[in-house]
Motif scaffolding. Structure first.
Motif, PDB file in Angstrom:
ATOM      1  N   ASP A 228     124.315 -15.445  25.610  1.00 61.14           N
ATOM      2  CA  ASP A 228     124.141 -13.914  25.622  1.00 61.14           C
ATOM      3  C   ASP A 228     123.525 -13.056  24.425  1.00 61.14           C
ATOM      4  O   ASP A 228     125.144 -13.310  23.690  1.00 61.14           O
TER       5      ASP A 228
ATOM      6  N   CYS B 188     121.580  -9.116  33.981  1.00 59.17           N
ATOM      7  CA  CYS B 188     121.481 -11.304  33.801  1.00 59.17           C
ATOM      8  C   CYS B 188     120.413 -12.047  33.800  1.00 59.17           C
ATOM      9  O   CYS B 188     120.478 -13.079  33.183  1.00 59.17           O
TER      10      CYS B 188
ATOM     11  N   ILE C 100     119.846 -12.761  29.557  1.00 52.99           N
ATOM     12  CA  ILE C 100     120.873 -14.459  29.549  1.00 52.99           C
ATOM     13  C   ILE C 100     120.013 -15.713  28.855  1.00 52.99           C
ATOM     14  O   ILE C 100     119.253 -15.635  29.384  1.00 52.99           O
TER      15      ILE C 100
ATOM     16  N   THR D 289     131.747 -11.943  26.316  1.00 53.41           N
ATOM     17  CA  THR D 289     130.408 -11.319  26.662  1.00 53.41           C
ATOM     18  C   THR D 289     130.628  -9.985  27.309  1.00 53.41           C
ATOM     19  O   THR D 289     131.788  -9.671  27.655  1.00 53.41           O
TER      20      THR D 289
ATOM     21  N   CYS E 289     128.414 -10.275  33.229  1.00 56.76           N
ATOM     22  CA  CYS E 289     127.749 -11.355  33.817  1.00 56.76           C
ATOM     23  C   CYS E 289     128.245 -12.755  33.974  1.00 56.76           C
ATOM     24  O   CYS E 289     127.714 -13.560  34.392  1.00 56.76           O
TER      25      CYS E 289
ATOM     26  N   ILE F  44     126.909 -16.474  34.782  1.00 52.54           N
ATOM     27  CA  ILE F  44     127.100 -17.258  34.066  1.00 52.54           C
ATOM     28  C   ILE F  44     127.882 -19.133  34.504  1.00 52.54           C
ATOM     29  O   ILE F  44     127.290 -19.773  34.096  1.00 52.54           O
TER      30      ILE F  44
END
Length: 176
Positions: free
Chosen positions: A60, A94, A98, A142, A147, A151
């Motif tokens: 991240d 995200c 990411i 994070t 997110c 994840i």
């Protein structure tokens, strides 16, 4: 004589190469930065991320948090205030934000080494700056759970969330 000339040429090339410094502690994934960083450019700082393992990692770029401060000519800089606003993410963000780094892959990305740093500083003076950073990258850091589901879905596919820490003194130079 021929060897001497080759040695001189190689030496000169090495002098003008900018060095990449590893700034993280993970043994499987390297986060590298060319130093010193030039403050005169408007281009954002990009980090080279190199996965030396056979695992696919999730990073991240806003997942590093910790403690940092700035020095100018070896003296600590005072803040000129707090940053206004914040970055909010939804699920589509995200997927864009990411970083997924596959085995043996090497990529260049922009990452925030300390998302919890909210101070603003005056970097207008010509000279040598140093950013001292101590931060960690883990699921707890994070960005506010924005997110987590994305994840978690990636982890179900076998990806690993990068557990890492940064301990660095990053040199910045502002010239005329």
């Amino acid at each position: 004589m021929k060897r001497l000339i080759i040695l001189i040429i190689i030496s000169i090339n090495c002098i003008f190469c900018s060095s990449q410094t590893k700034i993280n502690n993970n043994k499987e994934v390297d986060i590298l930065l060319k130093m010193p960083v030039d403050f005169n450019t408007q281009i954002p700082v990009k980090f080279t991320i190199q996965n030396k393992s056979s695992n696919t990692y999730i990073i991240d770029p806003y997942g590093f948090a910790g403690y940092s401060y700035w020095l100018f000519e070896n003296k600590r800089l005072n803040s000129i205030g707090l940053q206004k606003g914040y970055y909010s993410r939804e699920n589509p963000d995200c997927e864009y934000d990411i970083i997924i780094i596959r085995p043996k892959e090497k990529i260049e990305k922009i990452i925030n080494l300390n998302y919890s740093e909210k101070q603003r500083y005056d970097f207008s003076k010509i000279g040598h700056y140093v950013w001292k950073v101590e931060s960690k990258h883990d699921r707890e850091n994070t960005m506010p759970s924005s997110c987590r589901q994305y994840i978690t879905d990636l982890e179900k596919k076998g990806y690993k969330f990068l557990q890492d820490s940064i301990s660095a003194e990053i040199d910045f130079v502002r010239e005329q």
